[in-house]
Each structure stands twice: as C-alpha cells, then as structure tokens.
Design a protein around this motif. Structure first.
Motif, PDB file in Angstrom:
ATOM      1  N   PRO A 186      47.781  14.989  50.934  1.00 42.90           N
ATOM      2  CA  PRO A 186      46.655  15.772  50.409  1.00 42.90           C
ATOM      3  C   PRO A 186      47.129  16.918  49.528  1.00 42.90           C
ATOM      4  CG  PRO A 186      47.143  16.468  52.631  1.00 42.90           C
ATOM      5  CD  PRO A 186      48.084  15.334  52.332  1.00 42.90           C
ATOM      6  N   GLN A 187      46.187  17.496  48.814  1.00 46.85           N
ATOM      7  CA  GLN A 187      46.493  18.716  48.086  1.00 46.85           C
ATOM      8  C   GLN A 187      46.870  19.799  49.089  1.00 46.85           C
ATOM      9  OE1 GLN A 187      43.225  19.825  45.560  1.00 46.85           O
ATOM     10  NE2 GLN A 187      43.307  17.931  44.377  1.00 46.85           N
ATOM     11  N   GLU A 188      47.673  20.725  48.637  1.00 48.46           N
ATOM     12  CA  GLU A 188      48.173  21.770  49.531  1.00 48.46           C
ATOM     13  C   GLU A 188      47.044  22.556  50.198  1.00 48.46           C
ATOM     14  OE1 GLU A 188      50.913  25.835  49.169  1.00 48.46           O
ATOM     15  OE2 GLU A 188      50.814  24.399  47.524  1.00 48.46           O
ATOM     16  N   THR A 189      45.934  22.719  49.476  1.00 45.01           N
ATOM     17  CA  THR A 189      44.824  23.520  49.996  1.00 45.01           C
ATOM     18  C   THR A 189      43.898  22.736  50.925  1.00 45.01           C
ATOM     19  OG1 THR A 189      43.563  22.995  47.999  1.00 45.01           O
ATOM     20  CG2 THR A 189      44.805  25.064  48.007  1.00 45.01           C
ATOM     21  N   VAL A 190      44.130  21.440  51.065  1.00 46.22           N
ATOM     22  CA  VAL A 190      43.289  20.599  51.922  1.00 46.22           C
ATOM     23  C   VAL A 190      44.074  20.252  53.188  1.00 46.22           C
ATOM     24  CG1 VAL A 190      41.983  18.462  52.097  1.00 46.22           C
ATOM     25  CG2 VAL A 190      42.142  19.643  49.899  1.00 46.22           C
ATOM     26  N   ASP A 191      43.578  20.705  54.326  1.00 47.85           N
ATOM     27  CA  ASP A 191      44.314  20.585  55.585  1.00 47.85           C
ATOM     28  C   ASP A 191      44.016  19.264  56.299  1.00 47.85           C
ATOM     29  OD1 ASP A 191      46.076  21.456  57.520  1.00 47.85           O
ATOM     30  OD2 ASP A 191      44.568  22.598  58.625  1.00 47.85           O
ATOM     31  N   LYS A 192      44.214  18.146  55.594  1.00 49.71           N
ATOM     32  CA  LYS A 192      43.856  16.844  56.168  1.00 49.71           C
ATOM     33  C   LYS A 192      44.757  16.442  57.325  1.00 49.71           C
ATOM     34  CE  LYS A 192      42.146  13.448  53.914  1.00 49.71           C
ATOM     35  NZ  LYS A 192      41.888  12.304  53.007  1.00 49.71           N
ATOM     36  N   PHE A 193      45.998  16.917  57.319  1.00 50.22           N
ATOM     37  CA  PHE A 193      46.931  16.530  58.377  1.00 50.22           C
ATOM     38  C   PHE A 193      46.560  17.122  59.730  1.00 50.22           C
ATOM     39  CE2 PHE A 193      50.712  15.712  55.293  1.00 50.22           C
ATOM     40  CZ  PHE A 193      50.178  14.480  54.976  1.00 50.22           C
ATOM     41  N   LYS A 194      45.577  18.008  59.777  1.00 47.31           N
ATOM     42  CA  LYS A 194      45.155  18.535  61.080  1.00 47.31           C
ATOM     43  C   LYS A 194      44.414  17.473  61.891  1.00 47.31           C
ATOM     44  CE  LYS A 194      40.655  20.419  59.699  1.00 47.31           C
ATOM     45  NZ  LYS A 194      39.851  21.656  59.553  1.00 47.31           N
ATOM     46  N   SER A 195      43.990  16.405  61.222  1.00 47.93           N
ATOM     47  CA  SER A 195      43.240  15.345  61.878  1.00 47.93           C
ATOM     48  C   SER A 195      44.172  14.284  62.460  1.00 47.93           C
ATOM     49  CB  SER A 195      42.277  14.685  60.877  1.00 47.93           C
ATOM     50  OG  SER A 195      41.755  13.482  61.395  1.00 47.93           O
ATOM     51  N   ASP A 196      44.121  14.094  63.775  1.00 50.74           N
ATOM     52  CA  ASP A 196      44.913  13.036  64.403  1.00 50.74           C
ATOM     53  C   ASP A 196      44.509  11.663  63.866  1.00 50.74           C
ATOM     54  OD1 ASP A 196      46.184  14.935  65.932  1.00 50.74           O
ATOM     55  OD2 ASP A 196      45.038  14.544  67.749  1.00 50.74           O
ATOM     56  N   ASP A 197      43.229  11.483  63.625  1.00 50.01           N
ATOM     57  CA  ASP A 197      42.760  10.197  63.118  1.00 50.01           C
ATOM     58  C   ASP A 197      43.389   9.883  61.767  1.00 50.01           C
ATOM     59  OD1 ASP A 197      41.181   9.748  65.329  1.00 50.01           O
ATOM     60  OD2 ASP A 197      39.351  10.527  64.412  1.00 50.01           O
ATOM     61  N   TYR A 198      43.518  10.900  60.919  1.00 48.67           N
ATOM     62  CA  TYR A 198      44.124  10.678  59.595  1.00 48.67           C
ATOM     63  C   TYR A 198      45.614  10.365  59.738  1.00 48.67           C
ATOM     64  CZ  TYR A 198      45.089  11.255  54.625  1.00 48.67           C
ATOM     65  OH  TYR A 198      45.469  11.039  53.313  1.00 48.67           O
ATOM     66  N   LEU A 199      46.281  11.066  60.628  1.00 50.54           N
ATOM     67  CA  LEU A 199      47.705  10.800  60.853  1.00 50.54           C
ATOM     68  C   LEU A 199      47.921   9.390  61.394  1.00 50.54           C
ATOM     69  CD1 LEU A 199      48.805  14.208  62.441  1.00 50.54           C
ATOM     70  CD2 LEU A 199      49.226  13.412  60.108  1.00 50.54           C
ATOM     71  N   LEU A 200      47.018   8.931  62.237  1.00 46.83           N
ATOM     72  CA  LEU A 200      47.131   7.570  62.771  1.00 46.83           C
ATOM     73  C   LEU A 200      46.787   6.524  61.713  1.00 46.83           C
ATOM     74  CD1 LEU A 200      45.607   8.105  66.339  1.00 46.83           C
ATOM     75  CD2 LEU A 200      48.010   7.772  65.736  1.00 46.83           C
ATOM     76  N   GLU A 201      45.861   6.869  60.825  1.00 47.00           N
ATOM     77  CA  GLU A 201      45.545   5.958  59.715  1.00 47.00           C
ATOM     78  C   GLU A 201      46.782   5.735  58.855  1.00 47.00           C
ATOM     79  OE1 GLU A 201      42.967   6.068  55.550  1.00 47.00           O
ATOM     80  OE2 GLU A 201      42.356   7.359  57.208  1.00 47.00           O
ATOM     81  N   ILE A 202      47.520   6.805  58.597  1.00 48.70           N
ATOM     82  CA  ILE A 202      48.757   6.682  57.813  1.00 48.70           C
ATOM     83  C   ILE A 202      49.801   5.889  58.593  1.00 48.70           C
ATOM     84  CG2 ILE A 202      50.611   7.969  56.691  1.00 48.70           C
ATOM     85  CD1 ILE A 202      48.616  10.312  56.405  1.00 48.70           C
ATOM     86  N   ALA A 203      49.902   6.156  59.877  1.00 47.50           N
ATOM     87  CA  ALA A 203      50.886   5.472  60.719  1.00 47.50           C
ATOM     88  C   ALA A 203      50.651   3.969  60.768  1.00 47.50           C
ATOM     89  CB  ALA A 203      50.852   6.051  62.134  1.00 47.50           C
ATOM     90  N   ALA A 204      49.415   3.557  60.565  1.00 45.84           N
ATOM     91  CA  ALA A 204      49.094   2.124  60.604  1.00 45.84           C
ATOM     92  C   ALA A 204      49.764   1.357  59.469  1.00 45.84           C
ATOM     93  CB  ALA A 204      47.582   1.926  60.546  1.00 45.84           C
TER      94      ALA A 204
END
Length: 280
Positions: A186-204
C-alpha cells in the motif's frame, strides 16, 4: 337557604380549598425532589463518564502493553528474544545486513527492482543475509514511548513475517517479497497492513503459507506480536548507524549507491557496491 345552611356551605368550600392547596403543595414538593435527584444523577453520571474517559485515555494501547511482554520467538531465529534472523547458506563467508520497514515505500521499490537479484545471490552462496525489521513508519518510537501513534501496519506485518519465518526461511523470503510487491504494497499513508485479513490474503500467494492453519492462527492470535516489538527495538538500538530504511551493511560499513545516503535501488548499483564489499 337558611343562614345555617349557608354558613355550612361556606365552611365546606373553605375546607375543600385548603385541602386542594395542601395537595398542590405536596405535588410541588415531590416535583422539586425529583428534579434535584435527577440533577444529582446527571452530575454523577457526567463525572463517571469523565472518569471513565480519563481511565480509557490513560490505558496502554494493545501494542504498548506488549512492550515488556513475554516474547515467543519464531523458529529459525537466534539471539536475545529471537531477534537475530540470518538467512542463506552456512558456507557463505560474508553477511549482508538488511534493514527494512514493512510499510516503507523505498523498501518496496528496492524489493521489486533488486529483490530477485538478492535472492539469486543468496541461493548461490555469495553472502548470507541478516534481516532486521523496523516499525518506525507506524509513527512510533519504542525509545520515545509513542507506540501506535499513527498506525500499526508495520508492527502487524512484521509479526506476520515472524509467523512465516516459523514455517521456514524460504516462506519468510517469499512472503516478504509478496508484501513489498506492486500488487499488494500500500501507499505509505494507507495502513492496510494493520488488517490480518489483508495479510492472510497476501500469504495465500505463497504456497507454503496458503491454507496453512498453524500460520493463519499465529497471525490471527498475534503469536509473534511481542517478537515484532523486540525486533523493532533491535533496529532502534542497532550499532551500524542505520536510522532509515532500506539500509545495507557489510563488514560494519554502510553500503550506499553514492557513498553517502542513497540506497541501492537498481541492480547495477547493488552488483557494483555489494560486489566491491565482497572483495574487500
């Protein structure tokens, strides 16, 4: 009407009036008591609300509460609290120290452009990598005690990287590459990595992590959250003089593209600077 009857009627009327006045007085008194009681309740409630707000404001955040918490170190780590992460072949004679923050846009630029070259050299045994994760882009400083001021994505992603490292070094490297990819970073100003669901989506997208129940549970439960803070502290207290990311050090010397501050962002710069350090 006789005078007697007239007098009796007047007396009865005065009695009814007196009784009515007394009833009205009792009703007025009761109303005043209700108003006073309600006012007291309101004041107490307000005071209680303020007190609750003050208590909540002074409660440590989730991440603050972990600052001195028990650390569960991932597998494939060594050192105090498992903050030493060395990757690559044991036969490699030199170690390239790499400092990165998961939310760092320049780190993403480096990983996207030079990452495949780094992985190729690592697999070839040209050097080992010692990884140190930072979280300063969350707006925090463990030294200043301002944890979680502007986000938590760096800490959360670093914890997820710990869960990947617990699976294997290769899973860690593949997951780190995916986090920094143009598709997911994400852009530096967008804190998307705070979401476990997003981190798991990437891990998939990483075969070793896809549908890996143990990994997913570790991410959701924050198994390596305290480890992420310990790792971040090791960045804050590093003795290599690295204060920003990405940072590169070999044999105690910081490696930059221009000999000053510019990070290694092209394959040509990386090959030239690291090649010289390997010969030195």
């Amino acid at each position: 009407m006789s005078k007697r009857n007239s007098q009796t009627a007047k007396t009865a009327a005065r009695e009814r009036l007196r009784e009515e006045r007394e009833r009205q007085a009792r009703r007025d008194k009761a109303k005043r008591q209700v108003v006073v009681a309600a006012s007291v309740v309101a004041v107490l409630a307000a005071a209680g609300g303020i007190g609750y707000a003050v208590v909540q404001a002074n409660k440590p955040s989730y991440w603050e509460g972990l600052k001195d918490g028990k650390v569960t170190a991932p597998a494939n780590t060594t050192g105090t609290k498992g903050t030493t992460v060395v990757l690559g072949k044991d036969s490699a004679k030199k170690t390239l120290k790499v400092y990165e923050d998961p939310r760092c846009p320049v780190c993403a630029q480096f990983e996207q452009a030079v990452g495949p070259t780094v992985k190729k050299d690592l697999d070839a045994g040209k050097f080992k990598i010692q990884f140190t994760g930072a979280t300063f882009l969350d707006g925090d400083s463990l030294k200043a005690g301002k944890i979680g001021a502007n986000g938590e994505g760096s800490k959360n992603a670093l914890s997820a990287l710990g869960a990947a490292l617990n699976v294997s070094p290769d899973a860690f490297l593949e997951y780190k590459s995916a986090l920094y990819s143009a598709k997911f970073h994400p852009q530096e100003t967008v804190d998307k990595f705070k979401s476990d669901d997003y981190l798991l989506e990437i891990a998939a997208t990483v075969p070793a992590l896809k549908n890996n129940a143990k990994f997913e549970q570790a991410v959701k439960n924050g198994t390596y959250d305290a480890w992420a803070l310990a790792m971040s502290k090791s960045f804050d207290t590093n003795k290599d003089g690295v204060t920003g990311t990405p940072g590169f050090v070999m044999d105690g010397k910081r490696l930059t593209a221009d000999g000053k501050n510019a990070p290694l962002l092209t394959v040509a710069d990386f090959d030239r600077v690291v090649g010289a350090a390997l010969k030195g």
